[in-house]
Design an enzyme around this catalytic site. Structure first.
Site, PDB file in Angstrom:
ATOM      1  N   LEU A 194     114.592  24.718  86.427  1.00 22.81           N
ATOM      2  CA  LEU A 194     114.069  25.876  87.144  1.00 22.81           C
ATOM      3  C   LEU A 194     113.736  27.067  86.253  1.00 22.81           C
ATOM      4  O   LEU A 194     112.972  27.947  86.666  1.00 22.81           O
ATOM      5  CB  LEU A 194     115.069  26.316  88.229  1.00 22.81           C
ATOM      6  CG  LEU A 194     115.431  25.236  89.265  1.00 22.81           C
ATOM      7  CD1 LEU A 194     116.405  25.793  90.287  1.00 22.81           C
ATOM      8  CD2 LEU A 194     114.185  24.703  89.960  1.00 22.81           C
ATOM      9  N   ARG A 202     111.896  27.169  83.674  1.00 19.92           N
ATOM     10  CA  ARG A 202     110.568  27.120  83.056  1.00 19.92           C
ATOM     11  C   ARG A 202     109.540  26.354  83.881  1.00 19.92           C
ATOM     12  O   ARG A 202     108.352  26.507  83.656  1.00 19.92           O
ATOM     13  CB  ARG A 202     110.655  26.496  81.661  1.00 19.92           C
ATOM     14  CG  ARG A 202     111.073  25.047  81.671  1.00 19.92           C
ATOM     15  CD  ARG A 202     111.439  24.535  80.298  1.00 19.92           C
ATOM     16  NE  ARG A 202     111.832  23.133  80.336  1.00 19.92           N
ATOM     17  CZ  ARG A 202     112.989  22.702  80.782  1.00 19.92           C
ATOM     18  NH1 ARG A 202     113.877  23.549  81.255  1.00 19.92           N
ATOM     19  NH2 ARG A 202     113.273  21.412  80.777  1.00 19.92           N
ATOM     20  N   CYS A 258      93.386   6.580  67.946  1.00 13.96           N
ATOM     21  CA  CYS A 258      94.152   6.485  69.184  1.00 13.96           C
ATOM     22  C   CYS A 258      95.544   7.055  68.940  1.00 13.96           C
ATOM     23  O   CYS A 258      95.915   7.371  67.804  1.00 13.96           O
ATOM     24  CB  CYS A 258      94.219   5.040  69.680  1.00 13.96           C
ATOM     25  SG  CYS A 258      95.471   3.994  68.885  1.00 13.96           S
ATOM     26  N   CYS A 305     129.810   3.563  58.314  1.00  9.70           N
ATOM     27  CA  CYS A 305     130.899   4.031  57.455  1.00  9.70           C
ATOM     28  C   CYS A 305     130.930   5.556  57.378  1.00  9.70           C
ATOM     29  O   CYS A 305     132.007   6.159  57.296  1.00  9.70           O
ATOM     30  CB  CYS A 305     130.784   3.414  56.067  1.00  9.70           C
ATOM     31  SG  CYS A 305     129.226   3.777  55.233  1.00  9.70           S
TER      32      CYS A 305
END
Length: 629
Positions: free
Chosen positions: A56, A58, A157, A172
């Site tokens: 809410l 933004r 694309c 680790c």
């Protein structure tokens, strides 16, 4: 008056256009508003999500009363209140659903993306290519953002360049030698939280052996029958923060050039809890949503808690999970929107950070690191939405010479906050838009078909419903509508090693892989290889000839950065038009001459914050590519 052959005016192009908008979140709300106010009158909106409270601040089309409702439907209704005469069709659905196929996409003049994940972006890109519909892509993260134009045969694309994947860390480092706060977050989220509240059957690298070697208990995380929650929580606390650290310290070689960690025991941090064999503070939680912070009277999420406060939060969150959410235990997965989970992970990460001399963080900061969040800026979304509409109008007028990729920067570069760059030509090596064969190094004698499909075809190539052929032999097909005997036969093939399939896969074999939903087909040439480096090639196979993802680097403050990728396939021009001097060109390194600004517009950043995601796929200062002529 313009001649009949002249392109339509922008007003005519807008009025005649039918637009598909995918995503109705941070960018989507601004975009739908801007489209409506710019004169677009036929808009389709697709969004799978429902409205959450965190949206809410933004996503201004939504109100508190809308929480839980469809974003697409509510956004449509909000716009129609001030533009009642336009047509908006909303779809509360996943854009990957079968109903949104190539034929569905073909009805639109342009597609505008405001998505938050890589998988959906790739899917839309492929459908746009198949339908030959232009795509305007976008993303934001904090003050950064970009808009890119993708037109089949004219520009690259969306998948011509590498896309980022989350940074992974060696086990680790996480379990034994953390040096950054993010290491502690990963440990708390992926190991401790998962071990206590997640799937018990999953592998986990936490040490589960107790200090008492003679104990018959195989797993120290198992709760004794007569053990109350306080005792159980304190025992786990001492094991993971105390005993496990002592075990690590026994390996002197590890600490020769490192700071030695300090074991932390409950008797030292909360002595009163041990004396009373339970919590000495008064904790009551009558909230609908269980919260350790609320129980303990902690109200400021931006305050950094002391070691004692972190310990109290951890123990309280632990108890609340067992008291208030016991039915969920065993199936829980960390969610950045789960307040109790965030509290537990923050406290656990901070206690571990204290042991290793790493600065502690507030819950607000820890949540950002745990959820890979860079908090959204509404102004950035508004700027990007405006740029999307500008590029969409150019596309509708077929004004390809003026297409621009525009980067929104955090810091001015030569007094510019918006940097336009000419689009790049299609990558001739792109397997999506150029149909270039791929090469897969794999041990055909031990690798199963299932592994290739899961790790390569679905995970790396992003196919949803793949079909795999070897020559003219169909060895696998995914999707509904299969006959029962076909499905059973394909299931058997999945468990066979490549060399034992009905059409054996050996060195030099060519696989044809298709996804009919995406209307995508590509070829994979097989190269048999016996050995792989377990650390560098953990999949046991290596795919070449595709745009491999770029790993994000997350620093200890939760910032997400990614090293710029490079493409040797196109390397001729590094100029950009100077917006202040039409027709003039200058070197990009002059535009981005300071390291600060290079960092600000750093390539290939992906950070999700509910609905907003940035993909700065190609900082033009760092990637030299051939411009569109």
């Amino acid at each position: 008056m313009a001649s009949a052959a002249a392109p339509a005016s922008s007003e005519e192009a807008v009025k005649a256009a039918k637009v598909l908008m995918v995503g109705a979140g941070g960018i989507g709300c601004e975009l739908l508003k801007t489209l409506a106010l710019s004169g677009f009158s036929d808009i389709h909106v697709i969004d799978l999500d429902t409205i959450e409270v965190s949206n809410l601040n933004r996503q201004f089309l939504f109100r508190k009363s809308h929480v839980g409702q469809s974003k697409a439907h509510v956004a449509r209704d909000a716009i129609l209140k001030f533009r009642p005469n336009i047509n908006i069709e909303s779809h509360h659905a996943n854009v990957k659903d079968a109903q949104f196929n190539v034929d569905f996409f073909k009805q639109f003049n342009v597609v505008l993306n405001g998505l938050d994940n890589l998988d959906a972006r790739r899917h839309v890109n492929r459908l746009c290519l198949a339908a030959e519909v232009p795509l305007v892509e976008s993303g934001t993260t904090g003050f950064l953002g970009q808009v890119t134009v993708h037109v089949k045969g004219k520009t690259e694309c969306y998948e011509c360049q590498p896309k980022p994947i989350p940074k992974s860390y060696p086990v680790c480092t996480i379990t034994s030698t953390p040096s950054k706060f993010v290491h502690c977050i990963v440990w708390a989220k992926e190991l401790l939280f998962a071990k206590l509240f997640g799937d018990k059957n999953q592998d986990n690298d936490l040490n589960v052996h107790s200090k008492d070697g003679s104990s018959s208990k195989l797993d120290v995380f198992e709760r004794d029958v007569d053990e109350d929650l306080d005792q159980y929580a304190q025992r786990i606390y001492d094991h993971v923060f105390g005993y496990n650290i002592e075990v690590a310290l026994e390996n002197e070689e590890t600490w020769k050039n490192r700071r030695r960690p300090n074991p932390v025991y409950i008797r030292d941090t909360l002595p009163e809890a041990v004396k009373q064999n339970g919590s000495s503070w008064d904790c009551s939680n009558d909230h609908e949503e269980p919260s350790a912070m609320a129980s303990l009277g902690l109200t400021n999420p931006q305050e950094i808690w002391t070691l004692a406060e972190n310990s109290r939060v951890l123990l309280e969150a632990f108890k609340l999970f067992f008291e208030k959410r016991e039915k969920e235990i065993g199936n829980l997965v960390f969610d950045k929107d789960d307040q109790l989970a965030v509290e537990f992970v923050t406290a656990a990460a901070n206690i571990r950070a204290h042991s290793f001399g790493i600065p502690l963080h507030s819950l607000f900061e820890a949540k950002g690191v745990a959820g890979n969040i860079v908090h959204a800026v509404a102004t950035t979304n508004a700027i990007i939405a405006g740029l999307i509409v500008i590029e969409a109008i150019k596309v509708l007028q077929d004004d390809y010479k003026n297409y621009r990729m525009t980067y929104c920067l955090e810091h001015p570069t030569k007094k510019l906050l918006l940097m336009p760059v000419e689009p790049f030509e299609p990558n001739p090596s792109c397997y999506v838009c150029s149909e270039t064969p791929l090469l897969l190094d794999v041990n055909t004698k031990v690798t199963k078909l299932k592994e290739v499909i899961d790790k390569i075809i679905k995970s790396k190539l992003g196919m949803n419903l793949p079909l795999v052929m070897i020559g003219s032999t169909l060895v696998f097909e995914d999707g509904d509508g299969l006959e029962e005997d076909e499905a059973a036969n394909y299931a058997l093939n999945l468990e066979k090693v490549l060399a034992e399939l009905p059409a054996p896969v050996i060195n030099g074999t060519k696989l044809t892989v298709e996804d009919f939903q995406q209307e995508l087909s590509c070829s994979i040439n097989i190269k048999h290889r016996e050995e792989f480096d377990e650390e560098k090639e953990p999949d046991g196979m290596v795919l070449s000839g595709w745009s491999a993802p770029v790993e994000k680097q997350i620093n200890s403050n939760g910032e997400n950065k990614s090293a710029a990728s490079s493409s040797s396939a196109r390397a001729t021009d590094d100029t950009v038009e100077d917006p202040s001097k039409p027709g003039m060109k200058r070197k990009l390194d002059e535009l981005l001459e300071t390291k600060e600004n290079c960092d600000a517009s750093s390539s290939a950043q992906v950070v999700e914050d509910d609905d907003d995601c940035t993909m700065l796929d190609g900082n033009p200062a760092l990637i030299k590519k051939k411009r569109l002529q």
